[in-house]
Scaffold this motif. Structure first.
Motif, PDB file in Angstrom:
ATOM      1  N   LEU A  54      29.846  34.527  40.264  1.00 54.73           N
ATOM      2  CA  LEU A  54      30.520  35.752  39.832  1.00 54.73           C
ATOM      3  C   LEU A  54      29.674  36.990  40.098  1.00 54.73           C
ATOM      4  O   LEU A  54      29.226  37.666  39.193  1.00 54.73           O
ATOM      5  CB  LEU A  54      30.877  35.674  38.345  1.00 54.73           C
ATOM      6  N   GLY A  55      29.436  37.275  41.364  1.00 53.05           N
ATOM      7  CA  GLY A  55      28.812  38.530  41.736  1.00 53.05           C
ATOM      8  C   GLY A  55      27.319  38.644  41.514  1.00 53.05           C
ATOM      9  O   GLY A  55      26.631  39.271  42.298  1.00 53.05           O
ATOM     10  N   HIS A  56      26.810  38.044  40.457  1.00 55.72           N
ATOM     11  CA  HIS A  56      25.390  38.193  40.191  1.00 55.72           C
ATOM     12  C   HIS A  56      24.734  36.909  39.695  1.00 55.72           C
ATOM     13  O   HIS A  56      23.532  36.853  39.558  1.00 55.72           O
ATOM     14  CB  HIS A  56      25.154  39.313  39.173  1.00 55.72           C
ATOM     15  N   GLU A  57      25.538  35.871  39.418  1.00 59.47           N
ATOM     16  CA  GLU A  57      24.933  34.622  38.954  1.00 59.47           C
ATOM     17  C   GLU A  57      25.903  33.456  39.116  1.00 59.47           C
ATOM     18  O   GLU A  57      27.112  33.637  39.128  1.00 59.47           O
ATOM     19  CB  GLU A  57      24.513  34.736  37.488  1.00 59.47           C
ATOM     20  N   ASP A  58      25.336  32.268  39.263  1.00 58.53           N
ATOM     21  CA  ASP A  58      26.158  31.068  39.276  1.00 58.53           C
ATOM     22  C   ASP A  58      26.685  30.835  37.863  1.00 58.53           C
ATOM     23  O   ASP A  58      26.015  31.117  36.881  1.00 58.53           O
ATOM     24  CB  ASP A  58      25.337  29.837  39.683  1.00 58.53           C
ATOM     25  N   VAL A  59      27.896  30.323  37.767  1.00 58.95           N
ATOM     26  CA  VAL A  59      28.448  29.952  36.468  1.00 58.95           C
ATOM     27  C   VAL A  59      28.090  28.488  36.246  1.00 58.95           C
ATOM     28  O   VAL A  59      28.468  27.628  37.036  1.00 58.95           O
ATOM     29  CB  VAL A  59      29.976  30.145  36.434  1.00 58.95           C
ATOM     30  N   PRO A  60      27.356  28.180  35.178  1.00 60.40           N
ATOM     31  CA  PRO A  60      26.939  26.792  34.961  1.00 60.40           C
ATOM     32  C   PRO A  60      28.115  25.903  34.582  1.00 60.40           C
ATOM     33  O   PRO A  60      29.064  26.342  33.934  1.00 60.40           O
ATOM     34  CB  PRO A  60      25.950  26.915  33.797  1.00 60.40           C
ATOM     35  N   ASP A  61      28.048  24.670  35.011  1.00 62.91           N
ATOM     36  CA  ASP A  61      29.074  23.683  34.674  1.00 62.91           C
ATOM     37  C   ASP A  61      28.836  23.209  33.235  1.00 62.91           C
ATOM     38  O   ASP A  61      27.788  22.651  32.936  1.00 62.91           O
ATOM     39  CB  ASP A  61      28.989  22.505  35.640  1.00 62.91           C
ATOM     40  N   PRO A  62      29.803  23.419  32.337  1.00 67.78           N
ATOM     41  CA  PRO A  62      29.576  23.060  30.938  1.00 67.78           C
ATOM     42  C   PRO A  62      29.880  21.603  30.605  1.00 67.78           C
ATOM     43  O   PRO A  62      29.657  21.173  29.475  1.00 67.78           O
ATOM     44  CB  PRO A  62      30.539  23.994  30.197  1.00 67.78           C
ATOM     45  N   MET A  63      30.383  20.829  31.563  1.00 71.51           N
ATOM     46  CA  MET A  63      30.772  19.449  31.262  1.00 71.51           C
ATOM     47  C   MET A  63      29.579  18.641  30.752  1.00 71.51           C
ATOM     48  O   MET A  63      28.479  18.737  31.268  1.00 71.51           O
ATOM     49  CB  MET A  63      31.356  18.770  32.496  1.00 71.51           C
ATOM     50  N   GLY A  64      29.836  17.875  29.703  1.00 72.23           N
ATOM     51  CA  GLY A  64      28.804  17.029  29.127  1.00 72.23           C
ATOM     52  C   GLY A  64      27.838  17.770  28.226  1.00 72.23           C
ATOM     53  O   GLY A  64      26.882  17.194  27.729  1.00 72.23           O
ATOM     54  N   ARG A  65      28.088  19.052  28.016  1.00 68.59           N
ATOM     55  CA  ARG A  65      27.234  19.854  27.146  1.00 68.59           C
ATOM     56  C   ARG A  65      28.012  20.254  25.902  1.00 68.59           C
ATOM     57  O   ARG A  65      29.206  20.019  25.806  1.00 68.59           O
ATOM     58  CB  ARG A  65      26.738  21.083  27.921  1.00 68.59           C
ATOM     59  N   GLY A  66      27.391  20.883  24.974  1.00 66.69           N
ATOM     60  CA  GLY A  66      28.014  21.250  23.713  1.00 66.69           C
ATOM     61  C   GLY A  66      29.061  22.349  23.837  1.00 66.69           C
ATOM     62  O   GLY A  66      29.243  22.957  24.901  1.00 66.69           O
ATOM     63  N   GLU A  67      29.721  22.608  22.718  1.00 65.75           N
ATOM     64  CA  GLU A  67      30.785  23.612  22.672  1.00 65.75           C
ATOM     65  C   GLU A  67      30.283  24.997  23.071  1.00 65.75           C
ATOM     66  O   GLU A  67      30.992  25.767  23.713  1.00 65.75           O
ATOM     67  CB  GLU A  67      31.368  23.658  21.258  1.00 65.75           C
ATOM     68  N   GLU A  68      29.064  25.314  22.718  1.00 65.43           N
ATOM     69  CA  GLU A  68      28.501  26.624  23.054  1.00 65.43           C
ATOM     70  C   GLU A  68      28.444  26.831  24.570  1.00 65.43           C
ATOM     71  O   GLU A  68      28.671  27.940  25.065  1.00 65.43           O
ATOM     72  CB  GLU A  68      27.110  26.785  22.434  1.00 65.43           C
ATOM     73  N   ALA A  69      28.172  25.773  25.313  1.00 60.73           N
ATOM     74  CA  ALA A  69      28.134  25.873  26.775  1.00 60.73           C
ATOM     75  C   ALA A  69      29.502  26.251  27.326  1.00 60.73           C
ATOM     76  O   ALA A  69      29.607  27.033  28.275  1.00 60.73           O
ATOM     77  CB  ALA A  69      27.650  24.564  27.397  1.00 60.73           C
ATOM     78  N   PHE A  70      30.565  25.711  26.722  1.00 59.36           N
ATOM     79  CA  PHE A  70      31.916  26.064  27.157  1.00 59.36           C
ATOM     80  C   PHE A  70      32.218  27.531  26.844  1.00 59.36           C
ATOM     81  O   PHE A  70      32.827  28.229  27.640  1.00 59.36           O
ATOM     82  CB  PHE A  70      32.963  25.158  26.493  1.00 59.36           C
ATOM     83  N   ARG A  71      31.798  27.976  25.663  1.00 57.86           N
ATOM     84  CA  ARG A  71      32.018  29.381  25.292  1.00 57.86           C
ATOM     85  C   ARG A  71      31.294  30.307  26.265  1.00 57.86           C
ATOM     86  O   ARG A  71      31.852  31.306  26.719  1.00 57.86           O
ATOM     87  CB  ARG A  71      31.560  29.639  23.859  1.00 57.86           C
ATOM     88  N   GLU A  72      30.048  29.990  26.578  1.00 59.35           N
ATOM     89  CA  GLU A  72      29.269  30.817  27.507  1.00 59.35           C
ATOM     90  C   GLU A  72      29.937  30.859  28.884  1.00 59.35           C
ATOM     91  O   GLU A  72      30.018  31.920  29.510  1.00 59.35           O
ATOM     92  CB  GLU A  72      27.847  30.280  27.628  1.00 59.35           C
ATOM     93  N   CYS A  73      30.424  29.721  29.334  1.00 65.34           N
ATOM     94  CA  CYS A  73      31.102  29.641  30.625  1.00 65.34           C
ATOM     95  C   CYS A  73      32.376  30.497  30.602  1.00 65.34           C
ATOM     96  O   CYS A  73      32.649  31.255  31.529  1.00 65.34           O
ATOM     97  CB  CYS A  73      31.429  28.188  30.943  1.00 65.34           C
ATOM     98  N   ALA A  74      33.159  30.395  29.524  1.00 63.24           N
ATOM     99  CA  ALA A  74      34.396  31.169  29.401  1.00 63.24           C
ATOM    100  C   ALA A  74      34.110  32.667  29.410  1.00 63.24           C
ATOM    101  O   ALA A  74      34.827  33.443  30.049  1.00 63.24           O
ATOM    102  CB  ALA A  74      35.143  30.770  28.137  1.00 63.24           C
ATOM    103  N   VAL A  75      33.050  33.086  28.728  1.00 63.81           N
ATOM    104  CA  VAL A  75      32.690  34.505  28.690  1.00 63.81           C
ATOM    105  C   VAL A  75      32.348  34.997  30.098  1.00 63.81           C
ATOM    106  O   VAL A  75      32.791  36.078  30.516  1.00 63.81           O
ATOM    107  CB  VAL A  75      31.512  34.752  27.713  1.00 63.81           C
ATOM    108  N   LEU A  76      31.581  34.217  30.849  1.00 66.67           N
ATOM    109  CA  LEU A  76      31.236  34.608  32.229  1.00 66.67           C
ATOM    110  C   LEU A  76      32.473  34.707  33.109  1.00 66.67           C
ATOM    111  O   LEU A  76      32.628  35.646  33.887  1.00 66.67           O
ATOM    112  CB  LEU A  76      30.254  33.601  32.831  1.00 66.67           C
TER     113      LEU A  76
END
Length: 89
Positions: A54-76
């Motif tokens: 997304l223009g300035h950074e890779d969006v990390p794959d949240p699969m297999g990680r906690g709920e917070e990882a999904f939230r961070e991915c959604a925000v990006l």
């Protein structure tokens, strides 16, 4: 058709309506460029998965990680979408 069922299990008239609606909606979306992330594509039985950038950074794959990882991915993703869409719905 993801979220609906297998195409061969849906009445053809429904498939035609869905396709026509998608065509109509997508015709209003202007063309856009995408940038793929720095990681390699992943071959999945149902798709070829490319890392998202997304223009300035890779969006990390949240699969297999906690709920917070999904939230961070959604925000990006939401932030990147807003950059491309501006004030359009």
């Amino acid at each position: 058709m993801q979220g609906i069922g297998f195409v061969d299990g849906i009445p053809e008239t429904d498939v035609e309506r869905i396709v026509q609606t998608a065509r109509t909606r997508l015709a209003a979306v202007p063309a856009f460029d995408i940038e793929l992330g720095s990681g390699p594509p992943v071959l999945d039985p149902e798709a070829i998965l490319f890392p998202l950038y997304l223009g300035h950074e890779d969006v990390p794959d949240p699969m297999g990680r906690g709920e917070e990882a999904f939230r961070e991915c959604a925000v990006l993703i939401e932030a990147g979408t807003a950059l491309h869409l501006g004030n359009r719905p």
